[in-house]
Design a protein around this motif. Structure first.
Motif, short mmCIF file in Angstrom:
data_model
loop_
_atom_site.label_atom_id
_atom_site.label_comp_id
_atom_site.label_asym_id
_atom_site.label_seq_id
_atom_site.Cartn_x
_atom_site.Cartn_y
_atom_site.Cartn_z
N UNK A 21 -6.69 4.32 6.17
CA UNK A 21 -5.73 4.35 4.98
C UNK A 21 -4.96 5.64 4.94
N UNK A 22 -5.75 6.72 5.27
CA UNK A 22 -5.13 8.06 5.36
C UNK A 22 -3.77 7.66 6.30
N UNK A 23 -4.09 7.35 7.48
CA UNK A 23 -3.16 7.46 8.59
C UNK A 23 -1.94 6.15 8.09
N UNK A 24 -2.34 5.08 7.45
CA UNK A 24 -1.62 4.40 7.17
C UNK A 24 -0.48 4.63 5.99
N UNK A 25 -1.10 5.49 5.24
CA UNK A 25 -0.37 5.90 3.89
C UNK A 25 0.64 7.22 4.28
N UNK A 26 -0.17 8.01 4.98
CA UNK A 26 0.43 9.40 5.02
C UNK A 26 1.51 9.41 6.06
N UNK A 27 1.30 9.09 7.16
CA UNK A 27 2.15 9.04 8.32
C UNK A 27 3.60 8.38 8.09
N UNK A 28 3.48 7.34 7.72
CA UNK A 28 4.78 6.62 7.44
C UNK A 28 5.44 7.35 6.07
N UNK A 29 4.60 7.66 5.17
CA UNK A 29 5.30 8.33 4.03
C UNK A 29 6.04 9.48 4.33
N UNK A 30 5.33 10.21 5.23
CA UNK A 30 6.08 11.52 5.57
C UNK A 30 7.08 11.41 6.36
N UNK A 31 7.05 10.29 7.28
CA UNK A 31 8.20 9.91 8.12
C UNK A 31 9.41 9.59 7.39
N UNK A 270 9.91 3.85 -3.56
CA UNK A 270 8.32 4.55 -3.78
C UNK A 270 8.30 5.21 -4.90
N UNK A 271 9.51 5.89 -5.40
CA UNK A 271 9.44 6.72 -6.73
C UNK A 271 9.27 5.40 -7.67
N UNK A 272 9.80 4.44 -7.56
CA UNK A 272 10.00 3.40 -8.64
C UNK A 272 8.64 2.62 -9.00
N UNK B 109 -2.42 0.71 -2.07
CA UNK B 109 -1.79 -0.59 -2.27
C UNK B 109 -0.45 -0.75 -3.06
N UNK B 110 -0.31 0.60 -3.73
CA UNK B 110 0.80 0.88 -4.77
C UNK B 110 1.98 0.95 -4.03
N UNK B 111 1.95 1.66 -2.65
CA UNK B 111 2.95 2.01 -1.93
C UNK B 111 3.81 0.72 -1.42
N UNK B 117 9.03 0.51 5.70
CA UNK B 117 9.72 -0.49 6.81
C UNK B 117 9.93 0.55 8.14
N UNK B 118 11.01 1.57 7.66
CA UNK B 118 11.76 2.15 8.89
C UNK B 118 10.56 2.87 9.73
N UNK B 119 9.71 3.91 9.31
CA UNK B 119 9.02 4.56 10.22
C UNK B 119 7.90 3.43 10.69
N UNK B 120 7.68 2.41 10.17
CA UNK B 120 6.57 1.56 10.66
C UNK B 120 7.32 0.79 11.78
N UNK B 121 8.58 0.33 11.60
CA UNK B 121 9.26 -0.13 12.81
C UNK B 121 9.36 0.68 14.03
#
Lengths: 292, 269
Positions: A21-31, A270-272, B109-111, B117-121
Motif C-alpha cells: 500500500x505504501x508503494x501504491x500510494x506514495x510513489x504515484x502521489x509524489x510523481x 486529490x485535494x478535493x 482508498x480515499x486517493x 492516472x498519469x504516473x501509473x500510466x
C-alpha cells in the motif's frame, strides 16, 4: 501468557500489506506532485523542464477546470441526494414484512452488481435513445415528443444512470443497519403512541444517521473518479457539458499527452477528495473506538 | 391486512422499477436485431439464441472473458495472500499502532484513481506493463487490499481467542496456528471476502479502460466497445452484457450481507 505473546513478531506479517500500500500510494502521489510542476508533454521531444506553478496557472485561468469542477460537484451532490433519499425510502419499505419481500430485496440491489459500462450502455441505447429507445416511445405515445437526453441534458442523464447504479448501494448498507434496530426500541416507541411517521422520524432516521454518513462519504470518493459512465455515453460532451474532473484529466493525459497539466488536475482532484476523507476517517475511527 | 397488501404493492413496484433495465436487457438478448429496435417495443416475440451464438463465436470474446477471469481471480488471490497475515497479526497481536495502521490503510482508498492516472500510466509504460494481465492484477489487488484487510480483520476478531491460546499452549507455532486453526475456522468469512473482491475486480472499469487496449482487455472494455456508433447491435450487446453480468450478479446476491460489512469498513455489520 504475555511472555508467549511476545514471541510472535508482527513485523514480517505486516510488511507485505503495508509495503504494497505504501508503494501504491506514495510513489504515484509524489510523481503526480512532481509532474505537476514540470513542463512535460509526451508529444514534445524536447523533454521536460521545471515549470513551477505554470500548469496550475494554466488550469486556473482556463475555462475547462471550472466547468469540470462545477460538473463534478453537481454530479456528486445530485447523485448523493437521490441515492440517500431513495435508498432510505427503499430500505424502510423493505424492512417491513410483506409477501415476496426477500425477492424484492434481491431485485432492488441488482443494479449495483452490474459493470458500469453495461449499465451505461443499456440506459444510453435501449432506454434513452431518442429514436428507438423505450422512454422515447412512451413519451411519443403520450404526445410529448421524444427527448434526446444526451444532447439536451447530458449531465442530468448521467446523474440518472449513476443514481440508478448506486441507490442499491445505499439500500445494501442502510437495510442491515435498520434491521439492527432492536425490537425493544420499536416496541417502546409504539407504546409511547408513535405512528408510522413518528417512528420513521424519531426512531429510524436517527438510527440511520451514521450509516448514512458512511454511504455519503464512500459514494463521494467513488463519484469524484466517475469515468466509465461518461466515457461510454457522452465522452464529456457536447462541448464540456458533461466533462467532470476525472474525464478532463483523462483527456489532458491520454489525448493531449500533456503530463504536466493532467498532473496538476490530479492534484486538484486529490485535494478535493481529502476534504471528504478527513470526515470519513473521523466517523470510521469513532466506530472502531465504540467497539472496544 | 390492507396495509400489508399496500406495502406489498409498493415494494413490488419499486423492485420492478429498479430491476426493469436489467430485465429489458435480458429480454432484448433473445430478440433479433430487427425486433430489438422495433417501435412499438416488442413484448411478445419468438426468442432466439442467435445472439449468444454470435457473441460466443467471436474469437476475441473468449479472450476478453479469459482476461476478466484471470484478472479477477489473480487480483483476489494476491490480495488475500498479502492481507491474511496482516489481518491475523492485527486481530490477535494488536500493538499500539494497529488502529493507526488500519485507518491509514482505509485512507489509501480515499486517493481518487484519477489523481494518480498519469504516473501509473507512465510507470506501466516504462516497465512494459501496459496492456498486460499482470499490470491489471497489480493495480486491482492494491486497490481492493484495504477492503480485504478490513473484512478479514473483522472476521478474525470473531474467532474466540481461547481456541488459539489453547493451541499455543499445546506448542503450535504461529504458522501452524494460522494455517491449521484460524483459516479453517474462518472459511466462511474468507469466502465472503474473496467473493467481494472478485466482484469489485470484475466490474472495475477505470483502470481497464485506461491501461489496456487489446491483449489484456477485460469484459468491461469489450462491452464499452459497443458504444461506438457503428456498434449499434443492441441484441448482441444485450447478449454479451447478460453473459458478462449474470455470474457476478449471482455472486453479489449470495454475498450481499458481507458486501455491506466490507464496503462500510465495519461501520455496518
Amino acid at each position: 501468557m504475555t511472555r508467549q505473546r511476545h514471541r510472535v513478531r508482527t513485523g514480517p506479517l505486516m510488511t507485505p500489506a503495508v509495503g504494497m500500500l505504501l508503494v501504491w500510494m506514495i510513489v504515484p502521489l509524489l510523481m503526480t506532485l512532481w509532474f505537476s510542476a514540470q513542463r512535460y508533454n509526451l508529444l514534445d521531444p524536447g523533454g521536460t523542464a521545471f515549470a513551477g506553478l505554470e500548469n496550475y496557472r494554466d488550469l486556473v485561468t482556463g475555462r475547462a477546470l471550472w466547468v469540470a469542477m462545477g460538473n463534478t460537484l453537481l454530479l456528486v451532490g445530485a447523485v448523493l441526494a437521490i441515492t440517500l433519499a431513495g435508498g432510505t425510502l427503499l430500505a424502510v419499505l423493505l424492512d417491513r414484512e410483506f409477501p415476496g419481500r426477500n425477492i424484492c430485496r434481491l431485485l432492488v440491489i441488482a443494479p449495483f452488481f452490474v459493470m458500469p459500462t453495461v449499465s451505461a450502455l443499456v440506459w444510453k441505447n435501449m432506454l434513452m435513445n431518442p429514436v428507438f429507445g423505450l422512454i422515447a416511445w412512451i413519451t411519443r405515445s403520450l404526445g410529448l415528443g421524444a427527448p434526446d437526453f444526451f444532447a439536451t441534458a447530458p449531465l442530468a442523464a448521467i446523474i440518472l444512470i449513476v443514481a440508478w447504479e448506486w441507490t442499491p448501494f445505499a439500500v445494501l448498507i442502510l437495510l442491515p443497519a435498520l434491521q439492527s434496530l432492536s425490537k425493544e426500541q420499536r416496541e417502546a416507541a409504539r407504546m409511547d403512541g408513535a405512528g408510522a411517521a413518528a417512528m420513521f422520524l424519531h426512531v429510524e432516521l436517527p438510527h440511520l444517521r451514521r450509516p448514512m454518513a458512511v454511504v455519503a462519504m464512500i459514494e463521494t470518493i467513488f463519484f469524484l473518479s466517475l469515468f466509465a459512465e461518461i466515457y461510454v455515453t457522452t465522452a464529456g460532451g457536447p462541448g464540456l457539458a458533461s466533462t467532470n474532473l476525472a474525464y478532463l484529466i483523462f483527456q489532458d493525459a491520454l489525448f493531449e499527452w500533456d503530463v504536466g497539466l493532467a498532473s496538476a488536475g490530479g492534484v486538484v482532484a486529490i485535494a478535493l477528495a481529502n476534504v471528504v476523507a478527513i470526515f470519513l476517517m473521523r466517523v470510521v475511527g469513532r466506530t472502531l473506538e465504540a467497539e472496544r | 391486512m390492507r396495509t400489508k397488501w399496500a406495502l406489498a404493492a409498493a415494494g413490488w413496484m419499486a423492485a420492478g422499477a429498479m430491476f426493469f433495465p436489467l430485465l429489458w436487457m435480458f429480454l432484448t438478448s433473445f430478440k433479433t436485431e430487427i425486433t430489438a429496435v422495433a417501435t412499438p417495443p416488442a413484448l411478445i416475440f419468438k426468442p432466439t439464441l442467435d445472439n449468444y451464438a454470435a457473441v460466443l463465436e467471436r474469437a476475441d470474446y473468449a479472450q476478453f472473458a479469459a482476461n476478466s477471469v484471470v484478472v479477477a481471480l489473480g487480483s483476489t488471490l494476491l490480495a488475500l495472500a498479502v492481507a491474511i497475515p496482516a489481518a491475523y497479526s492485527m486481530a490477535f497481536f494488536p500493538t499500539r499502532r494497529t488502529r493507526g495502521v488500519l485507518l491509514w490503510m482505509l485512507s489509501t482508498k480515499m486517493l481518487p484513481a484519477v489523481g494518480v492516472l498519469v504516473p501509473i500510466f507512465l510507470l506501466w509504460r516504462r516497465f512494459g506493463l501496459l496492456d498486460t494481465r499482470i499490470g491489471l492484477v497489480l493495480i486491482n489487488s492494491a486497490s481492493v487490499l484495504p477492503i480485504v484487510v478490513w473484512m478479514l480483520f473483522s472476521y478474525f476478531r470473531e474467532v474466540p481467542r481461547e481456541i488459539l491460546e489453547a493451541c499455543r499452549m499445546d506448542g503450535a507455532t504461529p504458522r501452524e496456528e494460522l494455517f491449521h486453526v484460524l483459516l479453517p475456522l474462518s472459511k466462511p468469512g474468507i469466502t465472503a471476502t474473496a467473493l467481494l473482491s472478485i466482484i469489485l475486480c470484475w466490474n472495475e472499469a477505470f483502470w481497464s479502460l485506461n491501461l489496456t487496449t487489446v491483449r489484456a482487455a477485460t469484459l468491461t472494455v469489450f462491452t464499452a466497445s459497443f458504444s461506438s456508433p457503428e456498434g449499434l447491435f443492441w441484441a448482441k450487446l444485450s447478449a454479451a452484457s447478460t453473459l458478462a453480468t449474470a455470474p457476478i450478479l449471482i455472486f453479489g446476491w449470495i454475498s450481499q450481507r458481507q458486501f455491506a460489512r466490507g464496503l462500510s469498513f465495519g461501520a455496518v455489520k
